[in-house]
Design an enzyme around this catalytic site. Structure first.
Site, mmCIF file in Angstrom:
data_model
loop_
_atom_site.group_PDB
_atom_site.id
_atom_site.type_symbol
_atom_site.label_atom_id
_atom_site.label_comp_id
_atom_site.label_asym_id
_atom_site.label_seq_id
_atom_site.Cartn_x
_atom_site.Cartn_y
_atom_site.Cartn_z
ATOM 1 N N ARG A 1 48.653 42.127 47.587
ATOM 2 C CA ARG A 1 47.198 41.996 47.484
ATOM 3 C C ARG A 1 46.808 40.694 48.164
ATOM 4 O O ARG A 1 46.970 39.619 47.606
ATOM 5 C CB ARG A 1 46.812 41.966 45.998
ATOM 6 C CG ARG A 1 45.360 42.274 45.706
ATOM 7 C CD ARG A 1 45.039 41.898 44.273
ATOM 8 N NE ARG A 1 44.863 40.456 44.166
ATOM 9 C CZ ARG A 1 45.047 39.751 43.051
ATOM 10 N NH1 ARG A 1 45.432 40.330 41.943
ATOM 11 N NH2 ARG A 1 44.867 38.436 43.051
ATOM 12 N N TYR B 1 45.368 30.652 40.550
ATOM 13 C CA TYR B 1 46.683 31.014 40.002
ATOM 14 C C TYR B 1 47.776 31.297 41.027
ATOM 15 O O TYR B 1 48.902 31.576 40.642
ATOM 16 C CB TYR B 1 46.547 32.205 39.042
ATOM 17 C CG TYR B 1 45.857 33.431 39.631
ATOM 18 C CD1 TYR B 1 46.554 34.301 40.458
ATOM 19 C CD2 TYR B 1 44.527 33.699 39.362
ATOM 20 C CE1 TYR B 1 45.936 35.411 41.008
ATOM 21 C CE2 TYR B 1 43.894 34.816 39.906
ATOM 22 C CZ TYR B 1 44.601 35.665 40.724
ATOM 23 O OH TYR B 1 43.985 36.750 41.269
ATOM 24 N N HIS C 1 41.677 39.696 43.170
ATOM 25 C CA HIS C 1 41.731 40.989 42.494
ATOM 26 C C HIS C 1 40.480 41.813 42.793
ATOM 27 O O HIS C 1 40.541 43.008 43.067
ATOM 28 C CB HIS C 1 41.866 40.772 40.989
ATOM 29 C CG HIS C 1 41.705 42.017 40.184
ATOM 30 N ND1 HIS C 1 42.675 42.981 40.137
ATOM 31 C CD2 HIS C 1 40.677 42.471 39.441
ATOM 32 C CE1 HIS C 1 42.254 43.973 39.374
ATOM 33 N NE2 HIS C 1 41.043 43.692 38.941
HETATM 34 C C1 LIG Z 1 43.448 49.087 29.634
HETATM 35 C C2 LIG Z 1 42.976 47.992 30.511
HETATM 36 N N1 LIG Z 1 43.277 46.734 30.214
HETATM 37 C C3 LIG Z 1 42.830 45.721 30.980
HETATM 38 C C4 LIG Z 1 42.065 45.952 32.084
HETATM 39 C C5 LIG Z 1 41.550 44.791 32.934
HETATM 40 N N2 LIG Z 1 42.190 44.847 34.251
HETATM 41 C C6 LIG Z 1 41.577 45.424 35.295
HETATM 42 S S1 LIG Z 1 42.560 45.491 36.642
HETATM 43 C C7 LIG Z 1 43.830 44.718 35.839
HETATM 44 C C8 LIG Z 1 45.120 44.460 36.562
HETATM 45 C C9 LIG Z 1 45.712 45.700 37.133
HETATM 46 O O1 LIG Z 1 46.862 45.382 37.845
HETATM 47 P P1 LIG Z 1 47.646 46.489 38.661
HETATM 48 O O2 LIG Z 1 47.924 47.659 37.781
HETATM 49 O O3 LIG Z 1 48.824 45.823 39.276
HETATM 50 O O4 LIG Z 1 46.638 46.989 39.775
HETATM 51 P P2 LIG Z 1 46.031 46.161 40.992
HETATM 52 O O5 LIG Z 1 44.708 45.633 40.556
HETATM 53 O O6 LIG Z 1 46.976 45.075 41.338
HETATM 54 O O7 LIG Z 1 45.870 47.154 42.085
HETATM 55 C C10 LIG Z 1 43.463 44.422 34.537
HETATM 56 C C11 LIG Z 1 44.317 43.710 33.571
HETATM 57 C C12 LIG Z 1 41.766 47.298 32.353
HETATM 58 N N3 LIG Z 1 41.017 47.635 33.406
HETATM 59 N N4 LIG Z 1 42.221 48.293 31.563
#
Ligand SMILES: Cc1ncc(C[n+]2csc(CCOP(=O)(O)OP(=O)(O)O)c2C)c(N)n1
Ligand SMILES: Cc1ncc(C[n+]2csc(CCOP(=O)(O)OP(=O)(O)O)c2C)c(N)n1
Ligand SMILES: [Mg+2]
Ligand SMILES: [Mg+2]
Lengths: 324, 396, 324, 396
Positions: free
Chosen positions: D283, D296, D287
């Protein structure tokens, strides 16, 4: 006294609690070095280290389930759920474990922990960054449910929650995380759970609200006053335990009540308040207890200001209830 | 599909070298055994003195007698429900005896044996089953949902696998406090499919939390055989998903389980992280007294496993070793029967119901207004009509 | 017409639905060859095969989450949750996915599925085999919630639910699974969702109940009649959609209402009904709407008959409400 | 701990023989690559004709330009939020192009590129971002939560991993109906910790459901690095827990991803079961527009990965192959910019809000009484006070 916003007050409460009691730990997604997506835990990692400020994997069930074990063993864990909308993967742990642990063990074990979660709409968050799920937890015996509306209460209530012998679900009004500012005492103090606050005395109707919607209720009451309608406004602060005496006293006097909340109307906490007031103030009621709430739909995006029970709708309800 | 519960255990293999490069795997999960069919064992693998071995054997005998008796009591309507551990005693006592008494136990619902080993008095346990006025849980939960704080035996809930993250949290807390405590979490093969298994193991492995994840693979989750629970050939290999150590042990072999548990404890205490310990055993009876397994499993399958009964196996070993003789065994069984009988008489003498106010205690540390009001409401209702609370006089 | 009990009626409904529509599948723990721990799916595996009668691993989130995908693709899945107490691991899938799928996709997708679960106490099930979690689902816009009290309705409502375009949570009163018997039409028929049934006409008070508690309400009304108190009894059957007209009509006439449910009182569906009746029948109410419910504790074991709002407590409430 | 996002990809290894005995494991999860650093590739591993390769490259360029433009729009306050896929284009287009158009896609939230590839008109997508009167979702969800039924692109929700069991269910349904449909589920590295990952993969492997589980391992879950998500050295090895096939592929290599996806699809369609496909990518940005990654993560880490940019890599390959020259590339970029500009103008011309009644539609197939009543209530409120719904004139 320093001026803080709600998020700073939360942060300050966590710091005070952690300094005062080495058993207090915080855990959740992104709460560590980063300090949380709303920065509620900012600086804690540096001060208290990775052992007490714990970044977890992405699993709310684990954030709560692990906290249960910590609490049983004698820690005072404060779990952060990133948004209240994401509390549901932990729902089984909360309603079947956290809420029942003391009872089911015959009082041998206790499970004192706090689950903090930003809740509510008004930040253009759509379905999944706007929900207000308090009713689910109020319906679950064994849990306490707290929702501050301002920095002073946020800090005092959070400190009280962390030290409470029972598990507390602590919903923070993210819509006013930064907008609501006020003087906050330095250091340690608590606001007791179970005490509502009459923020505006009045005679013609009682408007009951909490969290972000207290600000709308207050605004509506001020506008009503300009029209000559004199409303009492109550900030509930703690939904469970509920300060029923304060409500009954007020409504017995005004004879009229309006309950405001963001959650969908059907089976929301407004229903319980309506039922209680009707049971306790039946002979004093001059009009039906009125609910001004979110609608029975998922939380929308573009039309969120139409969805939220904001001051203009509350004001209309005040007019109608007073002239019933 | 390879049905591990139909074939005899795989012979033990020499450990293959591990190719420890990112992206490469070479791991083995052989079924570890100590007690041989002829009653012998490699002396180097016998972990306890004879007296202790006999003591554990006695516990298994008591546990078996207890389970059998309670199933009868349930049929007689004297208790409401029972869920036993017949056939799984070696797994339960092997793990429970393999940790230290300061370690916390996070039980599923078949491990009352572990609580008894930790000092839960038999009478107290029986009162829990009756849910009577002396039930430590104050009559609040079904039978077999005991908690026993003095023995660091956590509270049982019915929802499957919820105790797994609790064990992780407790062990984590202990490490933070500097205590040498390793948590022992029990769960079944079915539980490996549950949410909390995934979460608990992942959290623990990531932070090297001192936990032993003891999976009682008894072949069934009610009517669902192990092979319909997951396509993984072994449950131990699920450890790989978490970068965790996993082992697979003959769960009907008290010594093999005990040894593996001790190794896992040593590893955990040394900061080397948790272990997933798959104990391959068998549920010889129905899931619980509510269940009739004839509806879903062939009787001959059970016969095969009855021949592998962990009590018989341990008995054969003790006899051959000379730690026990037939007379001592008979005496031990008599004692156990007598002990049970006495405890049962004592427990049944207590009043059948806890007092009304207990219904409203312990929901919170102090009852809130609604619990206080509702107690008064219920007391008034009972006073006004004695049928309140009496099932035989009202409604359907 | 054959006589059946509730569990047989459920079984019959599933068979009728599966014969009539090849897209209907059932899935859950132990529902396959074994036929379910309450035998609701008995015989279906033999008739329809392992493809349509699916034993799942032990994971309620998967039982519901998989059903969502099936429904999106065009099947009509009927998920069984072994006890309503175990629905919570699927709670996130239900409230965040099932309930919102149609809305959030702008109506492009639909998620018609049924989640069946035996609910309620009175079978000596303690905390985790006795809960009545209907309020959680009624609070969640997008779900329908149905609770039959007898075999005839169980079959007709389940068939209607399976064919409904919306997701339905179908709670079955396990306390009367075998005890409640009655004539059930053979073959296909539906009872429409959203229609309450006045099971006993009366003039002095309206007693509202559903599921297993309808039997207690009926018993109490019969005992009240013997005392000269003439109560109307309404079996709600469908809690969402709610037959509000039927309630308003009855309570406007009787001026008095008693709501009975097993779930804990606070924030239970009784609160919503109390609020609604008070909003709609304010000027007709002669007494506060009365709630006779489970208490605000986890569901107990030994004292479960004290806990349940059985006929004697309902009768006392009738007396009090009529003489208010 | 080995930090896979800091080291360069492991060279590809010859496949080791598998010891296929119960309890024994020998598996490899090497990082599979096709596009070499010098712009060459083994011709046998180039899966498409030049025109198609250029077409996919064009999609990546468009997706990149779109993401960059939308981040700007968000900064300008013209859209409320954005979550892009900068750096992850090869993973997204490689997987999306590797399945058949009849296959269903169950997206996470970064795969709008897959929807566009499936025919979602750019203008429609932009209207979704605006949540305006032409938004197919009727202004109900945040930006980047699109659904596109005509392209068999399912509806996005924010909760992580919930789409995984949906993909399993859809593929299961298709198999029951006799359709040749393989579901493609997207999720991130963080999602592997979530409940629904565990459940979805277990259900699918057990029944050999035709699903491709495409894990975009982009190194981060907001601020949490991959190494703090799980102690497993690779995410691909989590397949072992489910008895499932797993592979690990260079997610910045369009051709490697495409080939692996095709293999997984063939396997699934042949009834050989699902595949967990770990695509190792990065990425490059925050985010989302709500995030500032400087808090971070060290900037130099990002620089390393910028040099592995999947677009540069594909461009180098196409140029060296002669499928593209500098002039054609410049033209393509101009076209893309122009296309975006045109779509944006068109989308912004629509009214900003969907009509009031849409708030109450689609909760149920037909609005229930409360939705009908509440619409009237809201209409009356708006009529009585125009400040209702207008944020600038009420409350805080
Ligand atoms: C159940 C849940 N917990 C927390 C969140 C908040 N949140 C949104 S994206 C994210 C990180 C996701 O990481 P990843 O699965 O690696 O996907 P990426 O964003 O890196 O594509 C979090 C913690 C959420 N959307 N859903
Ligand atoms: C969350 C949840 N779902 C369903 C049940 C019903 N149930 C009780 S025990 C059981 C099977 C458990 O199997 P396993 O984990 O193998 O343990 P065993 O009973 O074999 O010891 C099921 C499905 C439950 N208790 N909890
Ligand atoms: Mg089992
Ligand atoms: Mg990621």
């Amino acid at each position: 006294m320093p001026t803080m916003n709600v998020i700073q007050a939360v942060n300050d409460a966590l710091r005070v609690a952690m300094r005062q009691d080495p058993d207090v730990v915080v855990l959740g997604e992104d709460v560590g070095r980063f300090g949380g997506v709303f920065r509620a835990t900012q600086g804690l990692y540096d001060e208290f280290g990775a052992d007490r400020v714990i970044d977890t994997p992405l699993a709310e069930g684990g954030i709560v389930g692990t906290a249960v074990g910590m609490a049983l063993y004698g820690l005072r864990p404060v779990s952060e759920i990133q948004f209240a909308d994401f509390i549901f993967p932990a729902f089984d742990q909360i309603v079947n474990e956290v809420a029942k642990y003391r009872y089911r063990s015959g009082g041998q074990y206790a499970c004192p922990l706090v689950i903090r979660a930003p809740y509510g709409g008004g930040i253009r968050g759509g379905h999944y960054h706007s929900q207000s799920p308090e009713a689910h937890f109020i319906h679950t015996a064994g849990l306490k449910v707290v929702v501050p509306s301002n920095p002073h209460d946020a800090k005092g209530l959070l400190l009280a929650s962390i030290r409470d012998p029972d598990p507390v679900i602590f919903f923070e009004p993210k819509r006013v995380y930064r907008a609501a500012k006020g003087e906050v005492p330095e250091g340690d103090y608590v606001e007791p759970l179970g005490k509502a606050r009459v923020t505006r005395p009045g005679t013609q109707a009682t408007v009951i609200a909490w969290g972000a919607m207290w600000h709308e209720a207050d605004q509506a009451a001020r506008e009503a006053a300009a029209e000559g309608l004199d409303c009492e406004v109550i900030d509930l602060r703690s939904l469970q335990p509920l300060d029923l005496d304060a409500l009954v006293q007020s409504v017995s006097r005004t004879g009229r009540a309006i309950v405001v909340h963001e959650a969908p109307r059907t089976c929301g906490f407004g229903a319980e308040l309506s039922a209680l007031l009707q049971e306790r103030c039946f002979l004093h009621l001059e009009a039906p207890v009125r609910r001004v709430t979110g609608f029975d739909t998922p939380f929308p995006y573009t039309l969120e200001n139409e969805y939220l029970p904001r001051a203009p709708r509350i004001l209309q309800a005040i007019r109608e209830v007073v002239s019933y | 599909m390879r049905r591990e519960h139909e074939v005899s255990p795989v012979a033990r293999h020499p450990r293959l070298a591990e190719v420890d490069q990112p992206g490469f795997f070479l791991r083995e999960f052989p079924l570890q055994t100590v007690l041989r069919d002829d009653g012998t064992a490699d002396p180097a693998e016998v972990p306890l003195a004879d007296a202790d071995l006999v003591m554990l054997y006695r516990w298994m005998v008591l546990n078996r007698a207890l389970d059998e008796r309670m199933i009868t009591l349930q049929r007689q309507g004297r208790i409401g429900f029972y869920i036993g551990s017949i056939g799984e005693e070696a797994t339960i006592f092997g793990t429970a005896a393999g940790v230290e008494t300061r370690d916390w136990i996070f039980p599923c619902y078949r491990e009352h044996g572990a609580a008894l080993l930790r000092g839960l008095p038999l009478v107290t346990y029986l009162c829990d089953l009756f849910g009577n006025a002396r039930d430590v849980m104050k009559g609040r939960q079904m039978p077999c949902h005991e908690a026993w704080r003095p023995g660091r035996f956590a509270s049982i809930s019915s929802p499957i696998a919820t105790q797994i993250p609790h064990a992780v949290g407790a062990a984590w807390a202990a490490r933070l406090k500097g205590d040498d405590m390793v948590a022992l979490a029990y769960f079944g093969d079915g539980a490996t499919s549950a949410h909390d298994f995934h979460t608990g193991l992942n959290f623990a492995a990531l932070r090297k939390i001192p936990v032993i994840f003891a999976c009682r693979n008894n072949g069934w989750a009610i009517s669902v055989p192990r092979e319909r629970q997951t396509a993984a050939e072994t449950l131990a290999q699920k450890a790989l998903a978490y970068g965790m150590h996993g082992e697979r042990v003959d769960g009907n072999d008290l010594l093999a389980v005990l040894n593996a548990t001790r190794r896992a404890r040593a590893r955990a205490a040394a900061g080397e992280g948790p272990t997933l310990l798959e104990c391959v055993t068998y549920r010889l009876e129905g899931h619980s007294t509510s269940d009739d397994p004839r509806a879903y499993r062939p009787a001959d399958l059970v016969e095969t496993w009855k021949r592998k009964d962990p009590l018989l196996r341990m008995r054969r070993f003790l006899l051959r070793r000379g730690a026990l003789d037939e007379a001592a065994d008979a005496k031990l069984r008599d004692e156990v029967r007598e002990e049970l009988q006495r405890a049962l008489r004592e427990a049944e003498a207590f009043p059948p119901k806890p007092p009304l106010e207990t219904l409203f205690e312990d929901v919170y540390a102090e009852p809130l207004r609604q619990q206080r009001e509702q107690l008064r409401e219920l007391e008034a209702a009972v006073a006004a009509d004695p049928r309140v609370g009496n099932p035989r006089h009202a409604g359907t």
